[in-house]
Design a protein around this motif. Structure first.
Motif, PDB file in Angstrom:
ATOM      1  N   ARG A 174       6.000  -1.771   7.844  1.00  0.00           N
ATOM      2  CA  ARG A 174       5.220  -2.978   8.125  1.00  0.00           C
ATOM      3  C   ARG A 174       4.815  -3.742   6.872  1.00  0.00           C
ATOM      4  O   ARG A 174       4.175  -4.792   6.963  1.00  0.00           O
ATOM      5  CB  ARG A 174       3.973  -2.619   8.927  1.00  0.00           C
ATOM      6  N   THR A 175       5.175  -3.255   5.691  1.00  0.00           N
ATOM      7  CA  THR A 175       4.847  -3.977   4.466  1.00  0.00           C
ATOM      8  C   THR A 175       5.616  -5.285   4.407  1.00  0.00           C
ATOM      9  O   THR A 175       6.644  -5.468   5.069  1.00  0.00           O
ATOM     10  CB  THR A 175       5.187  -3.131   3.227  1.00  0.00           C
ATOM     11  N   ALA A 176       5.130  -6.216   3.585  1.00  0.00           N
ATOM     12  CA  ALA A 176       5.731  -7.552   3.508  1.00  0.00           C
ATOM     13  C   ALA A 176       7.210  -7.486   3.146  1.00  0.00           C
ATOM     14  O   ALA A 176       8.036  -8.235   3.677  1.00  0.00           O
ATOM     15  CB  ALA A 176       4.968  -8.394   2.488  1.00  0.00           C
ATOM     16  N   ASN A 177       7.579  -6.578   2.243  1.00  0.00           N
ATOM     17  CA  ASN A 177       8.980  -6.482   1.812  1.00  0.00           C
ATOM     18  C   ASN A 177       9.894  -5.908   2.890  1.00  0.00           C
ATOM     19  O   ASN A 177      11.120  -6.068   2.820  1.00  0.00           O
ATOM     20  CB  ASN A 177       9.082  -5.604   0.555  1.00  0.00           C
ATOM     21  N   ASN A 178       9.313  -5.231   3.870  1.00  0.00           N
ATOM     22  CA  ASN A 178      10.128  -4.572   4.897  1.00  0.00           C
ATOM     23  C   ASN A 178      10.061  -5.240   6.261  1.00  0.00           C
ATOM     24  O   ASN A 178      10.628  -4.724   7.231  1.00  0.00           O
ATOM     25  CB  ASN A 178       9.711  -3.105   5.035  1.00  0.00           C
ATOM     26  N   LYS A 179       9.380  -6.388   6.353  1.00  0.00           N
ATOM     27  CA  LYS A 179       9.323  -7.115   7.617  1.00  0.00           C
ATOM     28  C   LYS A 179      10.738  -7.449   8.081  1.00  0.00           C
ATOM     29  O   LYS A 179      11.571  -7.917   7.317  1.00  0.00           O
ATOM     30  CB  LYS A 179       8.527  -8.412   7.450  1.00  0.00           C
TER      31      LYS A 179
END
Length: 255
Positions: A80-85
């Motif tokens: 759910r981190t920004a880089n993994n959206k």
């Protein structure tokens, strides 16, 4: 005078006709039984796969699992981190077997900008179900296997503005989470009821996204934009797919 030979000939014809009728009736009865058996088998298979998909979703929704996995070092916290959206965290649901609900046993499927097909190598291939592995089935009977994918996406532009945000609260100053959506796909399959090869089934499970989105300006290779469900369906493998969406929000209450 009645001809005895003519009588014997007529009797033979009648016996043959009776035997033919018995054969036809028997054939129809066997065919009807087979159809009924197939219908019953298909109904039982669908029910079994439905229950396995439901079981996987219920396990994900368990409060203890959610609180642990939404942490920074948890399975959901990672994706759910920004880089993994937009990436899909994939793992094989193994029923009561211990250890499957872990980031160490998960894989990530993503469609990178400029690539003509999804890439599922970021965390290795340990999260994808394999027909060849007895441990990847939901029970010792080796009948059903269930693969789960979790994807966090930004709320769409059509969503009501600030939906899910605590009334009168700024997310930054109050340090509450920004509302976001999680999409969970569960697909249960019964490989034993199919003539498809193990290799073809494993390819669907390990190279396709559950919710594929071709990057802008990219021409995907043949079949690359298929979802896991579409790929499995093309192989005529019995399957059941559940899609569940969650809006993750945080509310504040006074104590």
């Amino acid at each position: 005078m009645i001809n005895k030979k003519s009588q014997q000939g007529a009797t033979l014809v009648i016996v043959l006709l009776v035997m033919l009728l018995i054969i036809i009736i028997g054939t129809l009865a066997v065919r009807q039984s087979l159809v009924s058996l197939n219908i019953a088998t298909n109904g039982q298979a669908q029910q079994l796969m439905f229950e396995n998909s439901d079981s996987a979703v219920f396990t994900l929704q368990d409060a203890d699992n959610l609180s642990q996995e939404l942490a920074t070092n948890g399975m959901f916290g990672y994706i759910r981190t920004a880089n993994n959206k937009g990436k899909e965290l994939v793992f094989c649901y193994k029923g009561t077997q211990p250890g499957f609900f872990s980031l160490a046993n998960a894989s990530v499927m993503q469609w990178k900008e400029g690539q003509v097909a999804p890439d599922g190598t970021e965390l290795g291939s340990g999260g994808y179900c394999s027909v060849n592995s007895a441990n990847n089935y939901t029970s010792g009977r080796r009948a059903v296997m269930t693969q789960v994918s979790i994807q966090f996406v930004s709320l769409s532009s059509g969503t009501t503005p600030f939906a899910g945000t605590a009334l009168g609260t700024d997310a930054e100053t109050a340090k509450v989470i920004t509302p976001e959506k999680a999409i969970v796909h569960t697909i249960s399959i019964m490989p034993t009821l199919s003539s498809a090869s193990n290799t073809d089934i494993n390819t669907c499970l390990s190279t396709k996204m559950s919710n594929p989105s071709v990057p802008t300006g990219v021409t995907a290779t043949a079949g690359a934009s298929q979802s896991v469900s579409q790929c499995i369906a093309a192989l005529n493998v019995p399957f059941e797919t559940h899609v569940t969406e969650y809006n993750l929000t945080q509310t504040l209450s006074s104590s």
